[in-house]
Write a protein that holds these residues in place. Structure first.
Motif, short mmCIF file in Angstrom:
data_model
loop_
_atom_site.label_atom_id
_atom_site.label_comp_id
_atom_site.label_asym_id
_atom_site.label_seq_id
_atom_site.Cartn_x
_atom_site.Cartn_y
_atom_site.Cartn_z
N GLY A 103 5.34 -17.78 2.52
CA GLY A 103 6.38 -18.13 1.55
C GLY A 103 5.79 -18.48 0.20
N ASP A 116 10.65 -22.95 4.88
CA ASP A 116 12.02 -22.75 4.39
C ASP A 116 12.04 -21.69 3.30
N HIS A 117 11.06 -21.74 2.42
CA HIS A 117 10.97 -20.76 1.35
C HIS A 117 10.69 -19.37 1.91
N ARG A 150 13.93 -17.96 3.24
CA ARG A 150 14.86 -17.54 2.18
C ARG A 150 14.46 -16.19 1.60
N ILE A 151 13.16 -16.00 1.41
CA ILE A 151 12.69 -14.73 0.85
C ILE A 151 12.89 -13.61 1.87
N GLU A 202 15.17 -13.43 4.14
CA GLU A 202 16.60 -13.11 4.16
C GLU A 202 16.97 -12.24 2.96
N LEU A 203 16.41 -12.57 1.82
CA LEU A 203 16.67 -11.79 0.61
C LEU A 203 16.19 -10.35 0.77
N LEU A 252 11.48 -18.84 -5.83
CA LEU A 252 11.70 -19.09 -4.40
C LEU A 252 10.40 -19.31 -3.63
#
Length: 236
Positions: free
Chosen positions: A16, A50-51, A54-55, A57-58, A191
């Motif tokens: 991340g 967590d980061h 998020r990446i 998922e993006l 992010l």
């Protein structure tokens, strides 16, 4: 290490952080199928996971988190896994940064990623080591990776893709080079997470924060990172 054409299917060790995020975007831009593999190893900066999520998922790619939290106890003595060892502040190339070494960390992660790659029929594992890592982290050096690649091939003979290799695309690149490429690829730098302190925002003073700020400055790319107010004017 082997030098081959762009791999078709890669398992990428994904923290991340800035380096692994740019590596993911580069591999995808090259047409690779990418699976992201993150590790919970008892690190004090676990918010990086967590980061990473998020990446992932993006990007819309498969992302798994391997639970190795027991390593925080087994691999003590590092500022990253031992709460009694303070995170050193200052430049990443300083001798004090040796306190951030987690014994055999990359070997452990790369071996697990290799197992996932062999099971999935992938032809590569990748991670975002760069030239600035060589001085502090022996498991980010070319000679180590060449030997590990050979070991993985031997240990999976008859089951591994014949073109299998370890892919560290930025091994000879500076951090500023990674930032420049990430800007071209549209990497969402805001992010990504680098700080070893693991607080709500980047501390701006630990080795990875100093290196991150310096890289954006040298690359002449706007840094979207939110740093702690106390980091304003910190040495770069």
């Amino acid at each position: 290490m082997s030098r081959s054409p762009v791999p078709r299917h890669v398992v990428l060790i994904f923290s991340g952080g800035l380096d692994s995020a740019v590596t993911a975007y580069r591999l995808l831009a090259q047409g690779c199928r990418v699976r992201l593999l993150s590790f919970a190893y008892g690190q004090r900066h676990a918010r990086e996971l967590d980061h990473a999520g998020r990446i992932a998922e993006l990007l819309g790619v498969t992302h798994d988190v391997v639970d190795l939290t027991c390593l925080g106890r087994i691999l003590g003595g590092s500022a990253l896994t031992d709460p009694d060892v303070p995170v050193p502040h200052g430049h990443y190339r300083a001798a004090t940064m040796r306190a951030t070494v987690v014994a055999n960390r990359n070997a452990i992660m790369l071996e697990i990623a290799a197992g996932a790659a062999v099971a999935a029929g992938a032809d590569a594992v990748a991670f975002g080591a760069h030239s600035g890592d060589h001085a502090i982290y022996p498991d980010c050096r070319p000679e180590f990776l060449a030997r590990l690649e050979a070991s993985i091939r031997a240990g999976n003979e008859g089951h591994i893709d014949p073109g299998f290799r370890i892919v560290p695309p930025f091994l000879e690149s500076a951090k500023a080079d990674i930032v420049r490429e990430g800007a071209v690829l549209g990497v969402p730098f805001a992010l990504t997470w680098s700080c070893y302190e693991g607080a709500r925002v980047h501390c701006g003073a630990c080795g990875t924060c100093v290196e991150r700020r310096e890289a954006f400055d040298q690359a002449k790319v706007a840094d979207p990172t939110v740093y702690a107010p106390s980091a304003t004017g910190a040495a770069r």
